[in-house]
Design a protein around this motif. Structure first.
Motif, PDB file in Angstrom:
ATOM      1  N   ARG A  17      52.690  26.682  42.945  1.00 51.65           N
ATOM      2  CA  ARG A  17      53.827  26.848  42.039  1.00 51.65           C
ATOM      3  C   ARG A  17      54.419  28.251  42.085  1.00 51.65           C
ATOM      4  O   ARG A  17      55.627  28.421  41.943  1.00 51.65           O
ATOM      5  N   ALA A  18      53.580  29.274  42.287  1.00 49.83           N
ATOM      6  CA  ALA A  18      54.101  30.648  42.304  1.00 49.83           C
ATOM      7  C   ALA A  18      54.241  31.230  43.702  1.00 49.83           C
ATOM      8  O   ALA A  18      54.966  32.206  43.894  1.00 49.83           O
ATOM      9  N   ASN A  19      53.522  30.660  44.663  1.00 50.20           N
ATOM     10  CA  ASN A  19      53.502  31.221  46.020  1.00 50.20           C
ATOM     11  C   ASN A  19      53.187  32.718  45.963  1.00 50.20           C
ATOM     12  O   ASN A  19      53.879  33.541  46.562  1.00 50.20           O
ATOM     13  N   LEU A  20      52.132  33.058  45.246  1.00 49.43           N
ATOM     14  CA  LEU A  20      51.755  34.449  45.032  1.00 49.43           C
ATOM     15  C   LEU A  20      51.430  35.133  46.358  1.00 49.43           C
ATOM     16  O   LEU A  20      50.673  34.601  47.175  1.00 49.43           O
ATOM     17  N   GLN A  21      52.002  36.325  46.553  1.00 46.14           N
ATOM     18  CA  GLN A  21      51.825  37.075  47.787  1.00 46.14           C
ATOM     19  C   GLN A  21      50.887  38.261  47.570  1.00 46.14           C
ATOM     20  O   GLN A  21      50.670  38.733  46.442  1.00 46.14           O
ATOM     21  N   SER A  22      50.368  38.786  48.666  1.00 46.02           N
ATOM     22  CA  SER A  22      49.349  39.827  48.593  1.00 46.02           C
ATOM     23  C   SER A  22      49.886  41.151  48.068  1.00 46.02           C
ATOM     24  O   SER A  22      49.107  41.992  47.593  1.00 46.02           O
ATOM     25  N   ASP A  23      51.184  41.383  48.163  1.00 49.86           N
ATOM     26  CA  ASP A  23      51.747  42.651  47.699  1.00 49.86           C
ATOM     27  C   ASP A  23      52.331  42.548  46.297  1.00 49.86           C
ATOM     28  O   ASP A  23      53.063  43.441  45.855  1.00 49.86           O
ATOM     29  N   GLU A  24      52.004  41.483  45.567  1.00 48.80           N
ATOM     30  CA  GLU A  24      52.597  41.251  44.259  1.00 48.80           C
ATOM     31  C   GLU A  24      51.603  41.534  43.134  1.00 48.80           C
ATOM     32  O   GLU A  24      50.392  41.626  43.353  1.00 48.80           O
ATOM     33  N   THR A  25      52.164  41.648  41.925  1.00 46.88           N
ATOM     34  CA  THR A  25      51.363  41.864  40.721  1.00 46.88           C
ATOM     35  C   THR A  25      51.489  40.647  39.822  1.00 46.88           C
ATOM     36  O   THR A  25      52.588  40.139  39.586  1.00 46.88           O
ATOM     37  N   VAL A  26      50.345  40.174  39.307  1.00 46.24           N
ATOM     38  CA  VAL A  26      50.328  39.031  38.402  1.00 46.24           C
ATOM     39  C   VAL A  26      49.736  39.468  37.068  1.00 46.24           C
ATOM     40  O   VAL A  26      48.733  40.177  37.017  1.00 46.24           O
ATOM     41  N   LEU A  27      50.407  39.062  35.989  1.00 49.21           N
ATOM     42  CA  LEU A  27      49.908  39.266  34.630  1.00 49.21           C
ATOM     43  C   LEU A  27      49.269  37.970  34.171  1.00 49.21           C
ATOM     44  O   LEU A  27      49.917  36.914  34.183  1.00 49.21           O
ATOM     45  N   VAL A  28      48.006  38.020  33.749  1.00 48.29           N
ATOM     46  CA  VAL A  28      47.288  36.838  33.283  1.00 48.29           C
ATOM     47  C   VAL A  28      47.101  36.954  31.771  1.00 48.29           C
ATOM     48  O   VAL A  28      46.415  37.858  31.285  1.00 48.29           O
ATOM     49  N   LEU A  29      47.714  36.033  31.021  1.00 46.46           N
ATOM     50  CA  LEU A  29      47.538  35.985  29.572  1.00 46.46           C
ATOM     51  C   LEU A  29      46.360  35.069  29.247  1.00 46.46           C
ATOM     52  O   LEU A  29      46.206  34.011  29.851  1.00 46.46           O
ATOM     53  N   GLY A  30      45.539  35.466  28.287  1.00 46.87           N
ATOM     54  CA  GLY A  30      44.324  34.702  28.009  1.00 46.87           C
ATOM     55  C   GLY A  30      43.347  34.829  29.158  1.00 46.87           C
ATOM     56  O   GLY A  30      42.679  33.865  29.544  1.00 46.87           O
ATOM     57  N   ALA A  31      43.240  36.047  29.689  1.00 47.38           N
ATOM     58  CA  ALA A  31      42.536  36.250  30.949  1.00 47.38           C
ATOM     59  C   ALA A  31      41.032  36.069  30.868  1.00 47.38           C
ATOM     60  O   ALA A  31      40.374  35.891  31.899  1.00 47.38           O
ATOM     61  N   ALA A  32      40.446  36.089  29.672  1.00 51.07           N
ATOM     62  CA  ALA A  32      38.992  35.963  29.557  1.00 51.07           C
ATOM     63  C   ALA A  32      38.529  34.527  29.410  1.00 51.07           C
ATOM     64  O   ALA A  32      37.326  34.261  29.410  1.00 51.07           O
ATOM     65  N   GLY A  33      39.451  33.569  29.295  1.00 50.80           N
ATOM     66  CA  GLY A  33      39.081  32.163  29.180  1.00 50.80           C
ATOM     67  C   GLY A  33      38.793  31.540  30.534  1.00 50.80           C
ATOM     68  O   GLY A  33      38.813  32.215  31.568  1.00 50.80           O
ATOM     69  N   GLY A  34      38.540  30.227  30.534  1.00 48.58           N
ATOM     70  CA  GLY A  34      38.155  29.538  31.761  1.00 48.58           C
ATOM     71  C   GLY A  34      39.196  29.625  32.855  1.00 48.58           C
ATOM     72  O   GLY A  34      38.923  30.086  33.970  1.00 48.58           O
TER      73      GLY A  34
END
Length: 333
Positions: free
Chosen positions: A134-151
């Motif tokens: 869905r995001a096609n996340l690339q190696s040079d990108e930054t991702v923000l994870v909300l609720g990052a400590a959950g499963g």
């Protein structure tokens, strides 16, 4: 057999550990003695009739299991009695036994114990589909994870790092921030628990300070609520905002923001994707097994509970007191 039954809509305290007749498999089915079952956020919703799926009562929640095949239908050819399998069941997994379609079962790799197998497919499958498909996340990108400590959040951190991306983990406490740093997050944000405007602005400014002027390329949001709008305001030009879940409620987004950012708001309905594209799902599972064998991902098990204490486990998850996964166990089935 026994099952933790929901007999009326309500919270975890309404579940009842009840004796049941053990099922017999149809021609294309199998009966699995459940060794372990994962506790996931949809389990807290389905017992309240707040989930997309509304099974007829009485039913047991529990959409993800690992166990051993003890009976198979006469048309089943891909599995044998004694095989260890994991499966997404939708519901019915908080029990000692379950009858499932043979096609829904996946053989557990030899190097994966039952506890890891029970907590593997839902979180890693969701996050892999989100970041890759869905995001096609690339190696040079930054991702923000909300609720990052959950499963799903911890899975997203590991998988984003495996793709070479930079990860900012947003959590609700210092303890959770430390946990996320230990599993690979490059930076962390502890957001306030208030929904007032000042807290939202502060959260947005923290994201911008860590991501730079351009903003984050991908937002992975399993939380929603008051955290969604400030995260979207901190997204980069042509960023991708992944809608994964609503632990803090369904947000109201000003629709001028996607226009101004040139960004995409992308739905992540992994369960439907599995049904609509089963071959792609199995390909993703194979990739995840390779990452597991290489030691690059590991389910982070916060605690285990006996199956009959599923209500306590659901309460802990609902109260957002969990770092990673909770697993329910049956010592013998």
């Amino acid at each position: 057999m026994y099952a933790m039954l929901s007999t009326a809509p309500g919270g975890p305290e309404t579940l009842q550990w009840s004796a049941q007749d053990r099922p017999e498999p149809g021609p294309h089915d199998m009966v699995v003695a459940i060794r372990a079952a994962s506790v996931n956020y949809p389990d807290t919703l389905i017992i309240q009739d707040l989930y997309q799926m509304k099974p007829p009562r009485p039913f047991a929640p529990g959409g993800e299991i690992a166990g051993e095949i003890i009976a198979i239908g006469n048309e089943v050819t891909d599995h044998e009695i004694g095989d260890r399998v994991m499966a997404l069941t939708g519901y019915g997994g908080f029990a000692t036994h379950i009858c499932i379609p043979a096609a829904s079962a996946i053989k557990i790799p030899d190097d994966m114990p039952d506890l890891d197998a029970a907590g593997f497919i839902f979180t890693y499958g969701t996050s892999h589909h989100a970041l890759k498909d869905r995001a096609n996340l690339q190696s040079d990108e930054t991702v923000l994870v909300l609720g990052a400590a959950g499963g799903v959040g911890t899975a997203a951190i590991e998988l984003a790092k495996a793709r070479g991306a930079r990860v900012i983990a947003a959590v609700s406490s210092g303890e959770k921030a430390t946990f996320c740093e230990k599993i690979g997050a490059d930076a962390t944000i502890v957001y306030g628990k208030s929904s007032d405007k000042e807290d939202q602005i502060e959260f947005r400014n923290k994201i911008r300070s860590l991501s730079g002027k351009a903003g984050v390329d991908v937002v992975y949001d399993a939380v929603g609520g008051a955290y969604a709008e400030p995260a979207l305001r901190a997204i980069a030009w042509q960023g991708r905002y992944l809608v994964v879940g609503f632990a803090a409620g369904i947000p109201k987004i000003p629709m001028n923001l996607p226009l101004l950012k040139g960004c995409q708001i992308v739905g992540v309905f992994w369960g439907a994707a599995v049904q609509r594209a089963p071959k792609a799902h199995l390909s993703n599972v194979a990739e995840l097994f390779d990452l597991y064998s290489a030691g690059r991902i590991r389910p982070r098990i916060h605690a285990t509970y006996p199956m009959e204490n599923a209500g306590d486990a659901l309460t802990a998850l609902k109260n957002r007191n969990v770092l990673g996964k909770i697993i329910l166990t049956n010592p013998s089935s």
